[in-house]
Each structure stands twice: as structure tokens, then as C-alpha cells.
Design a protein around this motif. Sequence first.
Motif, mmCIF file in Angstrom:
data_model
loop_
_atom_site.group_PDB
_atom_site.id
_atom_site.type_symbol
_atom_site.label_atom_id
_atom_site.label_comp_id
_atom_site.label_asym_id
_atom_site.label_seq_id
_atom_site.Cartn_x
_atom_site.Cartn_y
_atom_site.Cartn_z
ATOM 1 N N THR A 2 0.877 -1.211 0.032
ATOM 2 C CA THR A 2 0.069 0.058 0.007
ATOM 3 C C THR A 2 0.772 1.274 -0.102
ATOM 4 O O THR A 2 1.935 1.243 0.839
ATOM 5 N N ILE A 3 0.331 2.242 -1.052
ATOM 6 C CA ILE A 3 1.248 3.415 -0.788
ATOM 7 C C ILE A 3 0.793 4.446 0.252
ATOM 8 O O ILE A 3 -0.611 4.431 0.452
ATOM 9 N N HIS A 4 1.525 4.652 1.066
ATOM 10 C CA HIS A 4 1.268 5.653 2.290
ATOM 11 C C HIS A 4 1.277 7.074 1.960
ATOM 12 O O HIS A 4 2.456 7.514 1.171
ATOM 13 N N GLN A 29 9.996 7.995 -5.103
ATOM 14 C CA GLN A 29 10.745 6.949 -5.985
ATOM 15 C C GLN A 29 11.586 6.048 -4.803
ATOM 16 O O GLN A 29 11.732 4.883 -5.335
ATOM 17 N N SER A 30 11.982 6.509 -3.698
ATOM 18 C CA SER A 30 12.809 5.706 -2.906
ATOM 19 C C SER A 30 11.979 4.776 -1.900
ATOM 20 O O SER A 30 12.555 3.820 -1.072
ATOM 21 N N HIS A 31 10.739 5.339 -1.614
ATOM 22 C CA HIS A 31 9.685 4.753 -0.652
ATOM 23 C C HIS A 31 8.303 4.538 -1.328
ATOM 24 O O HIS A 31 8.011 5.200 -2.361
ATOM 25 N N ASN A 32 7.438 3.884 -0.662
ATOM 26 C CA ASN A 32 6.137 3.527 -0.957
ATOM 27 C C ASN A 32 5.376 4.653 -0.346
ATOM 28 O O ASN A 32 4.466 4.492 0.473
ATOM 29 N N ALA A 194 12.124 3.335 9.032
ATOM 30 C CA ALA A 194 11.569 2.871 10.330
ATOM 31 C C ALA A 194 10.129 2.387 10.278
ATOM 32 O O ALA A 194 9.879 1.262 10.862
ATOM 33 N N MET A 195 9.223 3.127 9.428
ATOM 34 C CA MET A 195 8.156 2.538 9.026
ATOM 35 C C MET A 195 7.810 1.121 8.369
ATOM 36 O O MET A 195 6.919 0.909 7.826
ATOM 37 N N GLY A 196 9.161 1.205 7.529
ATOM 38 C CA GLY A 196 9.127 -0.104 6.600
ATOM 39 C C GLY A 196 8.768 0.195 5.170
ATOM 40 O O GLY A 196 8.388 -0.513 4.473
ATOM 41 N N LEU A 197 8.717 1.402 4.881
ATOM 42 C CA LEU A 197 8.380 1.966 3.464
ATOM 43 C C LEU A 197 9.532 2.143 2.379
ATOM 44 O O LEU A 197 9.049 2.437 1.390
ATOM 45 N N ARG A 198 10.582 1.699 2.593
ATOM 46 C CA ARG A 198 11.673 1.856 1.486
ATOM 47 C C ARG A 198 11.321 0.886 0.710
ATOM 48 O O ARG A 198 10.972 -0.190 0.703
ATOM 49 N N ARG A 199 11.552 1.278 -0.729
ATOM 50 C CA ARG A 199 11.154 0.474 -1.895
ATOM 51 C C ARG A 199 12.419 -0.769 -2.090
ATOM 52 O O ARG A 199 13.257 -0.494 -1.638
#
Length: 199
Positions: A2-4, A29-32, A194-199
Motif C-alpha cells: 500500500t502506498i502511504h 521513488q525511494s519509498h512507498n 523505520a516504518m518499513g516503507l523503503r522500496r
Amino acid sequence: MTIHEIKLYFAYTSPYSFLAMQPAYDLEQSHNVRVRFIPYGVNIRKVYGPLDREDADRRKVRYLYIDARRIAKERGLVIYPPKKIFSARLAFYGGLYAAKDRQFRPYSNRVFERFWKQELDVESRDAISEVVAEVGLDAAGFLNYVDGEARSDLDACFAEADRDKIFGVPTFIIDGEPFWGEDRIEWVIRKLDAMGLRR
């Protein structure tokens, strides 16, 4: 995944907002994440005092521009301090209008770049209409929007800023946590990691 959604409050007449835009684009680009760009007006005279006096407030503003120009030069950008305090209201209307047709980025890139080169009067309906048309949008439709729901749309942005307790730009909001200033981007990245959103 899911995109945040994260928020970036900005102003076209803020040099530090200009400097925050590309790093904000890069986050997508680097994160969701999807960045929602929200206009916010800062009352410069209220924040920094009268700027026609040679006092500490005036020196502080001059120094802020010195730093902004240093950062801009490192990135190949141009920032010329404006000769007066401008209202960004019309430019904000243009950004809101462009966002409705997914043209926020090309519109905003032009507005920022030209304003900070002193090539765009952000208080001119004709000048903003020309930028709107350049990105493939209907200039007449934009002017109808200006005379119609634009003000209520911008008021809703300011009301959201009040709820988020915004006091300056640029400010990122990530899960309710504020990060004020272009130079806070590394903290923003660490928060997203830290939220685990890195692509």
C-alpha cells in the motif's frame, strides 16, 4: 504494498519550499509513499517584523536568503531574493487547479523556477494563466476556477494546516509527526525507513 500518504506544506514564495521540492519528489521513488502537496501561507511581516527597517529581523531574513542561495547553487538552482513581499494566492490557485488534472509537478516546477529567477509575477492572473496553459491545461477554465471554488479549496488547505499545527514551510507531516525545514529531509527518510516503507 500500500502506498502511504505523507504531506508537504509549501509556499511558492518560500525559497526553502523550492529547495524541498525535488527531495520530496525523490521520496516517491525511494519509498512507498505519495506526497500530498498542500499550500500554506506564512505572514512574513508577522513572523519577521517590518522588513523596511535595518534591524535584527531584517538581518535574519537576509541571512536566510544567503543560506538558501548557497544550497541552491550546490544543486544548480537559482534563487534571487524578491524585491518585495508577494502574495502567493493566485499561484496556489494554479497549483490546486493543476493538481486536479495531475499536472501539479510540471506547473509547480515552472512557478518555482521562474519566480526565484524573478521572471514570474505570481500576483498576475495573466502570468499564472500562461503557466497553466503551458502544462496543457485550460487557461479559461483556470480563471473560472479562480472566480469560483478556488478560495474555498485554499481555505480548506489552511484549515487542514491549522489542524496539523503548521507554523512555517516547508513542513513534512508523516503519521502526524512534523518535520519543519528543507534540511530535515534525512530525518524524514529515517522515519519512513523505520516504518518499513523503503522500496
